[in-house]
Enzyme design. Structure first.
Site, PDB file in Angstrom:
ATOM      1  N   HIS A 265     -17.997   0.495   3.134  1.00 38.88           N
ATOM      2  CA  HIS A 265     -19.067   1.093   2.838  1.00 38.88           C
ATOM      3  C   HIS A 265     -19.617   0.943   1.154  1.00 38.88           C
ATOM      4  CE1 HIS A 265     -21.434   1.144   5.893  1.00 38.88           C
ATOM      5  NE2 HIS A 265     -20.549   1.598   6.707  1.00 38.88           N
TER       6      HIS A 265
ATOM      7  N   SER B 106     -19.275   6.054   6.465  1.00 42.22           N
ATOM      8  CA  SER B 106     -20.035   4.882   7.565  1.00 42.22           C
ATOM      9  C   SER B 106     -21.888   5.927   8.252  1.00 42.22           C
ATOM     10  CB  SER B 106     -19.762   4.530   7.920  1.00 42.22           C
ATOM     11  OG  SER B 106     -18.794   4.948   9.344  1.00 42.22           O
TER      12      SER B 106
ATOM     13  N   LYS C 101     -20.197  -6.193   4.995  1.00 48.32           N
ATOM     14  CA  LYS C 101     -21.515  -4.385   4.300  1.00 48.32           C
ATOM     15  C   LYS C 101     -22.349  -5.404   2.647  1.00 48.32           C
ATOM     16  CE  LYS C 101     -19.279  -1.692   7.343  1.00 48.32           C
ATOM     17  NZ  LYS C 101     -19.768  -2.531   8.682  1.00 48.32           N
TER      18      LYS C 101
HETATM   19  C1  LIG Z   1     -16.280   2.388   7.621  1.00 45.83           C
HETATM   20  C2  LIG Z   1     -16.268   0.707   8.541  1.00 45.83           C
HETATM   21  N1  LIG Z   1     -14.987   0.743   8.368  1.00 45.83           N
HETATM   22  C3  LIG Z   1     -15.272  -1.098   9.078  1.00 45.83           C
HETATM   23  C4  LIG Z   1     -15.626  -1.354   9.760  1.00 45.83           C
HETATM   24  C5  LIG Z   1     -15.502  -2.784  10.550  1.00 45.83           C
HETATM   25  O1  LIG Z   1     -16.559  -3.451   9.661  1.00 45.83           O
HETATM   26  P1  LIG Z   1     -16.765  -4.691  10.622  1.00 45.83           P
HETATM   27  O2  LIG Z   1     -18.346  -4.712  10.825  1.00 45.83           O
HETATM   28  O3  LIG Z   1     -16.699  -6.265   9.241  1.00 45.83           O
HETATM   29  O4  LIG Z   1     -15.937  -5.021  11.501  1.00 45.83           O
HETATM   30  C6  LIG Z   1     -17.113  -0.441   9.499  1.00 45.83           C
HETATM   31  C7  LIG Z   1     -18.198  -1.105  10.390  1.00 45.83           C
HETATM   32  O5  LIG Z   1     -19.156  -0.806  10.776  1.00 45.83           O
HETATM   33  C8  LIG Z   1     -17.256   0.890   8.559  1.00 45.83           C
HETATM   34  O6  LIG Z   1     -18.147   1.189   9.170  1.00 45.83           O
END
Ligand SMILES: Cc1ncc(COP(=O)(O)O)c(C=O)c1O
Length: 428
Positions: free
Chosen positions: A232, A204, A263
């Site tokens: 992502h 991310s 996303k």
């Molecule tokens: C790689 C990754 N996993 C999980 C999450 C958490 O997801 P959410 O924003 O839907 O709670 C994010 C979020 O920003 C993320 O970038």
């Protein structure tokens, strides 16, 4: 208080202060940060996600139109007529909320439709739906791994994964490094009962793709399972946008496929997909699922339609990739350190928190919305400006961003810098 002497990390690491004193100390820092126009967090959007965003500018007190380079809404499905209409119809049919937790009356037929749609989209037997992606990672791992087990993590996995592992043993391997993974697998071979290797499909903060094909092969050779977080990757990589397993042609071989709906799918929530038995176990033992009210019906309906759109309109993904390739080539030719970014996430690695804040301030003033990323989101020596792009950014938008960055690159001496040594990268 001179905020230039501190970074966010300094307030994270304080252990010897009462909670109120610590909060007050941080508050003083924030006040000085605001005075210097160095705070680019929590800017208030007046029209939602899109290539251009109107915000309320805290520094001028008026509305400001900006090129929005910080969305994870890569295909801009938040604004797609089909996802909006699907949500609207569900709202009319079911009302605004599910009314209860999923185990005790909150499961609607549309939630079951979504579970099936996700499983089909991800090539898995079944899936479980959570109200957020953080909870789906954290809550599924915590339910599956116990004290005698081990989670073997790529050092750059998302915070939600690390938090989910707090009740089990954790081992880290160097980012995307198969030798390092093999060493850890060797060390854990006879020591733990369940061994679960956990990686992100697309990282991310860096935008690079995990070597999932090699990871699965290696982990299985050592009797370990593999879980991948497709936050992502979903909608972005793979021939049909189905994510990392599709990208590497290994669909059906990854034991647990998790991800978020927030996303490229453009809504909110999270999922875990895999074998029937694992998913059924999570339905009964994963705390954020059991003890939290089910997802809203309109969310479920928009999500089903978002997956339909991804399959029916591959041209959205093609447009995204055209933008990704154009932007990456140009950023590289300007001499920025973008790590190994391969997807729609573009880090400009600077490694100096004050310069990161200055660059973000200047970009804000130039009408470009980017995010500063500092410890604990990334290692201290790798603080950065993070940008992400969408399928409907135009060439004019991207050229404007490149022009401003070219100027700032020279002004702050942040181009053609030596790369950070791997030993200097800490687990954030
Ligand atoms: C790689 C990754 N996993 C999980 C999450 C958490 O997801 P959410 O924003 O839907 O709670 C994010 C979020 O920003 C993320 O970038």
């Amino acid at each position: 208080m001179n905020s230039k002497k501190y970074s966010l990390a300094d307030f994270y690491d304080i252990d010897d202060m009462d909670m109120m004193d610590r909060a007050k100390f941080f508050y003083e820092y924030l006040e000085d940060i605001h005075k210097n126009h160095h705070s680019q967090y929590r800017r208030i959007s007046l029209n939602g996600s899109g290539p251009m965003m109107s915000i309320f500018d805290p520094y001028t007190g008026i509305e400001k139109e900006m090129i929005y380079m910080a969305s994870n809404d890569y295909l801009n499905l938040t604004r797609h007529p089909r996802t909006i209409q699907a949500g609207r119809s569900a709202l009319e049919k079911y009302g605004t909320g599910a009314g209860s937790v999923p185990l005790l009356g909150g499961t609607l037929d549309i939630h079951i439709d979504l579970e099936k749609r996700v499983a089909a989209f991800k090539g898995c037997e079944s899936s479980i739906i959570y109200t957020n992606g953080f909870g789906s990672n954290c809550g599924s791992i915590a339910a599956l791994l116990r004290e005698n087990d081990v989670a073997i993590l790529d050092m750059l996995v998302h915070a939600s994964i690390i938090d989910g592992c707090k009740g089990t043993h954790m081992e880290y391997f160097r980012h995307n490094n198969m030798n390092s993974l093999e060493k850890v697998l060797q060390k854990c071979k006879d020591k733990f009962r369940t061994k679960l290797v956990i990686v992100d499909g697309v990282y991310s903060m860096d935008g690079d793709i995990s070597h999932l094909d090699k990871i699965v092969e290696l982990a299985h050779r050592y009797g370990a399972y593999v879980m991948v977080d497709e936050a992502h990757a979903t909608g972005v990589i793979g021939k049909n946008g189905r994510g990392t397993p599709e990208h590497f042609n290994i669909e059906g071989k990854v034991d647990i496929v998790a991800g978020t709906f927030s996303k490229a799918l453009g809504v909110v929530g999270g999922f875990v997909a895999g074998k029937n038995e694992i998913i059924e176990y999570l339905h009964y033992y994963s705390r954020p699922y059991m003890f939290s009210t089910a997802q809203t019906p309109q969310t479920a309906a928009s999500l089903i339609e978002a997956m339909n759109v991804i399959e029916d309109e591959p041209e959205l993904r093609m447009k995204l990739w055209k933008n990704i390739n154009y932007f990456r080539e140009n950023l590289l030719s300007l001499g920025f350190n973008m790590g190994n970014s391969q997807t729609a996430i573009f880090p400009v690695i600077i490694g100096n928190d004050v310069k990161v804040r200055e660059v973000c301030r200047e970009m804000h003033e130039a009408g470009i919305y980017v995010n500063p990323v500092q410890y604990p989101a990334v290692s201290r020596k790798l603080s950065r400006v993070r940008m992400s792009i969408m399928c409907n950014h135009t060439k004019e938008h991207l050229d404007r961003v490149l022009d401003v960055l070219e100027h700032l690159g020279k002004k702050y001496d942040i181009v053609n810098r030596p790369k950070v040594k791997v030993e200097d990268v800490e687990i954030a």
